[in-house]
Design an enzyme around this catalytic site. Structure first.
Site, short mmCIF file in Angstrom:
data_model
loop_
_atom_site.label_atom_id
_atom_site.label_comp_id
_atom_site.label_asym_id
_atom_site.label_seq_id
_atom_site.Cartn_x
_atom_site.Cartn_y
_atom_site.Cartn_z
CG HIS A 39 41.76 45.56 36.21
ND1 HIS A 39 41.71 44.40 37.08
CD2 HIS A 39 41.29 46.86 36.87
CE1 HIS A 39 41.21 44.84 38.19
NE2 HIS A 39 41.00 46.31 38.29
CG HIS B 44 41.69 51.28 36.91
ND1 HIS B 44 40.42 51.43 37.08
CD2 HIS B 44 42.25 50.24 37.44
CE1 HIS B 44 40.12 50.31 37.88
NE2 HIS B 44 40.93 49.94 38.23
P1 5GP Z 1 39.68 47.26 40.65
O1 5GP Z 1 39.01 47.90 41.80
O2 5GP Z 1 39.82 45.71 40.83
O3 5GP Z 1 40.98 48.05 40.29
O4 5GP Z 1 38.81 47.55 39.27
C1 5GP Z 1 37.84 46.83 39.01
C2 5GP Z 1 36.96 47.60 38.03
O5 5GP Z 1 36.12 47.03 37.31
C3 5GP Z 1 36.26 48.75 38.84
O6 5GP Z 1 36.71 50.04 38.60
C4 5GP Z 1 34.54 48.28 38.55
O7 5GP Z 1 33.91 49.48 38.34
C5 5GP Z 1 34.95 47.55 37.38
N1 5GP Z 1 33.86 46.67 37.10
C6 5GP Z 1 33.52 45.63 37.85
N2 5GP Z 1 32.32 44.81 37.29
C7 5GP Z 1 32.31 45.27 35.86
C8 5GP Z 1 31.32 45.03 34.91
O8 5GP Z 1 30.65 44.07 34.99
N3 5GP Z 1 31.69 45.88 33.50
C9 5GP Z 1 32.62 46.67 33.65
N4 5GP Z 1 32.70 47.58 32.49
N5 5GP Z 1 33.44 47.01 34.75
C10 5GP Z 1 33.13 46.62 35.88
#
Ligand code: 5GP
Length: 151
Positions: free
Chosen positions: A137, A139
């Site tokens: 993903h 951001h």
């Molecule tokens: P990472 O930390 O892997 O780069 O990003 C994962 C992102 O997914 C985090 O910023 C977290 O807030 C978001 N996230 C996790 N679970 C959910 C969810 O159920 N719904 C949404 N909209 N975002 C989520």
């Protein structure tokens, strides 16, 4: 119980399965996440089994608001088909098109969100990169002044 009320509890229950109250920080969630090929919560977001605020969607890409926003605008852009892209470190040549599409879509969404003064794109990879969900993903964060260097 109203339909909405029910939904709320459903979402809290699923969230707490990967970010518990005692493990509230993103960093702790990331360090607790095991890099794997298992299905992630994003599959349920793609299937709409878990509600999210979708801001852009086409046949290849879904963009929705992050549930823990790190700025006035915080959107996640994901490929609808993961195809092995648990993270950027797993990218192969066959992913070049979708990787380009994710960045191009981020630009479109930034425009749509009115981020004319700038924005930040982040891809976390692996435990040291604070990745917590193993479905690639991008951001898109904006609406405030960013700082450098990042944490
Ligand atoms: P990472 O930390 O892997 O780069 O990003 C994962 C992102 O997914 C985090 O910023 C977290 O807030 C978001 N996230 C996790 N679970 C959910 C969810 O159920 N719904 C949404 N909209 N975002 C989520």
């Amino acid at each position: 119980m109203s339909h909405n009320h029910h939904h709320h509890h459903h979402r809290v229950a699923i969230l707490s399965s990967h970010i518990s109250p005692v493990m509230a920080s993103e960093k702790e969630a990331a360090l607790a996440a095991t890099p794997s090929d298992s299905p992630t919560i994003f599959d349920k977001i793609i299937s709409k089994e878990i509600p999210s605020t979708v801001v852009y969607e086409d046949d290849k890409v879904l963009a929705f608001r992050d549930i823990t926003p790190q700025g006035p605008v915080h959107i996640l852009l994901i490929p609808k088909v993961r195809d092995g892209l648990t993270g950027l470190s797993k990218a192969e040549e066959r992913h070049i098109d979708v990787l380009g599409r994710l960045l191009y879509t981020a630009k479109l969404v930034a425009k749509q969100e009115g981020l004319d003064e700038g924005f930040r794109i982040v891809i976390n990879d692996g435990p040291q990169g604070c990745q917590s969900v193993y479905h690639l993903h991008v951001h898109l964060i904006g609406g405030r002044q960013m700082n450098w260097p990042p944490g």
